[in-house]
Design a protein around this motif. Sequence first.
Motif, PDB file in Angstrom:
ATOM      1  N   GLN A  50       0.831  -1.211   0.000  1.00  0.00           N
ATOM      2  CA  GLN A  50       0.000   0.000   0.000  1.00  0.00           C
ATOM      3  C   GLN A  50       0.863   1.257   0.000  1.00  0.00           C
ATOM      4  O   GLN A  50       0.598   2.201  -0.752  1.00  0.00           O
ATOM      5  N   MET A  53       2.262   1.641  -3.380  1.00  0.00           N
ATOM      6  CA  MET A  53       1.228   2.085  -4.316  1.00  0.00           C
ATOM      7  C   MET A  53       1.020   3.592  -4.172  1.00  0.00           C
ATOM      8  O   MET A  53       0.861   4.303  -5.165  1.00  0.00           O
ATOM      9  N   HIS A  54       1.031   4.060  -2.937  1.00  0.00           N
ATOM     10  CA  HIS A  54       0.885   5.499  -2.716  1.00  0.00           C
ATOM     11  C   HIS A  54       2.029   6.259  -3.392  1.00  0.00           C
ATOM     12  O   HIS A  54       1.811   7.297  -4.025  1.00  0.00           O
ATOM     13  N   HIS A  57       1.192   5.836  -7.336  1.00  0.00           N
ATOM     14  CA  HIS A  57      -0.080   6.304  -7.891  1.00  0.00           C
ATOM     15  C   HIS A  57      -0.723   7.443  -7.106  1.00  0.00           C
ATOM     16  O   HIS A  57      -1.776   7.942  -7.500  1.00  0.00           O
ATOM     17  N   CYS A  59      -2.153   7.231  -4.242  1.00  0.00           N
ATOM     18  CA  CYS A  59      -3.267   6.768  -3.418  1.00  0.00           C
ATOM     19  C   CYS A  59      -3.006   5.329  -3.002  1.00  0.00           C
ATOM     20  O   CYS A  59      -2.134   4.665  -3.546  1.00  0.00           O
ATOM     21  N   CYS A  60      -3.777   4.896  -2.012  1.00  0.00           N
ATOM     22  CA  CYS A  60      -3.693   3.521  -1.534  1.00  0.00           C
ATOM     23  C   CYS A  60      -4.829   3.305  -0.544  1.00  0.00           C
ATOM     24  O   CYS A  60      -5.604   4.224  -0.274  1.00  0.00           O
ATOM     25  N   TYR A  61      -4.911   2.103   0.006  1.00  0.00           N
ATOM     26  CA  TYR A  61      -5.776   1.882   1.151  1.00  0.00           C
ATOM     27  C   TYR A  61      -5.006   2.418   2.354  1.00  0.00           C
ATOM     28  O   TYR A  61      -4.020   1.831   2.783  1.00  0.00           O
ATOM     29  N   LYS A  79      -7.551   2.402  -4.296  1.00  0.00           N
ATOM     30  CA  LYS A  79      -6.523   1.474  -4.759  1.00  0.00           C
ATOM     31  C   LYS A  79      -6.564   1.420  -6.281  1.00  0.00           C
ATOM     32  O   LYS A  79      -7.633   1.232  -6.868  1.00  0.00           O
ATOM     33  N   TYR A  80      -5.405   1.585  -6.892  1.00  0.00           N
ATOM     34  CA  TYR A  80      -5.294   1.424  -8.338  1.00  0.00           C
ATOM     35  C   TYR A  80      -5.377  -0.070  -8.641  1.00  0.00           C
ATOM     36  O   TYR A  80      -4.644  -0.868  -8.070  1.00  0.00           O
ATOM     37  N   GLN A  81      -6.305  -0.434  -9.503  1.00  0.00           N
ATOM     38  CA  GLN A  81      -6.504  -1.843  -9.884  1.00  0.00           C
ATOM     39  C   GLN A  81      -6.200  -1.992 -11.369  1.00  0.00           C
ATOM     40  O   GLN A  81      -6.731  -1.232 -12.186  1.00  0.00           O
ATOM     41  N   HIS A  91      -9.581   2.920 -10.523  1.00  0.00           N
ATOM     42  CA  HIS A  91      -9.325   3.185  -9.112  1.00  0.00           C
ATOM     43  C   HIS A  91     -10.555   2.711  -8.347  1.00  0.00           C
ATOM     44  O   HIS A  91     -11.683   3.028  -8.708  1.00  0.00           O
TER      45      HIS A  91
END
Length: 181
Positions: A50, A53-54, A57, A59-61, A79-81, A91
């Motif tokens: 996470q 990812m932040h 991207h 952002c994250c959880y 979360k980017y998927q 997202h």
Amino acid sequence: MVLTTDRLLLRLWRDADVAPFVALNADPAVTEYLPGPVTPEQAVQFFSAQNAMHARHGCCYFAAELKETGELAGFVGLKYQDFATSFAPCHEVGWRLASRHWGKGLASEGARAALRFGFGRLGLHEIMSFTVAENARSRRVMERLGMVRDPDGDFAHPALPVEHPLSQHVPYRLPRAAFGT
């Protein structure tokens, strides 16, 4: 990077979050629609993923901390998927809270902050959410947020075998134009 609401601090993950995160995921009510409890090692991997990812991207959880007590309530965020579905990459707004915090509006409160961030700072045009069809609690949160179910987008979650009882998911969509803070 931190988002705040009236009651929550949404922040990056720390080592001190491992024990409370493992504990909240040991509750069968919390994992009823998820693939089981989380080990300390899995928690560390989740936190690392996470936070990374932040960094990639924006952002994250995020760890969802109660402002009043400093307690880790769970997570809320975007979360980017990019897995193989008709609607990805996308997202996803998502949440998971300890059951003692259910029914207090925290998931909706945190998710609204994440949506404002996604549509505002990240400039997203649409945000998704999804869960297993039987997860009525999460589906009600999605609907309270103004999200609309996309029946044409039902899918088997790629992280689970197709025959797994939690594999089939229902997606919800929220375009920026339909989001009302």
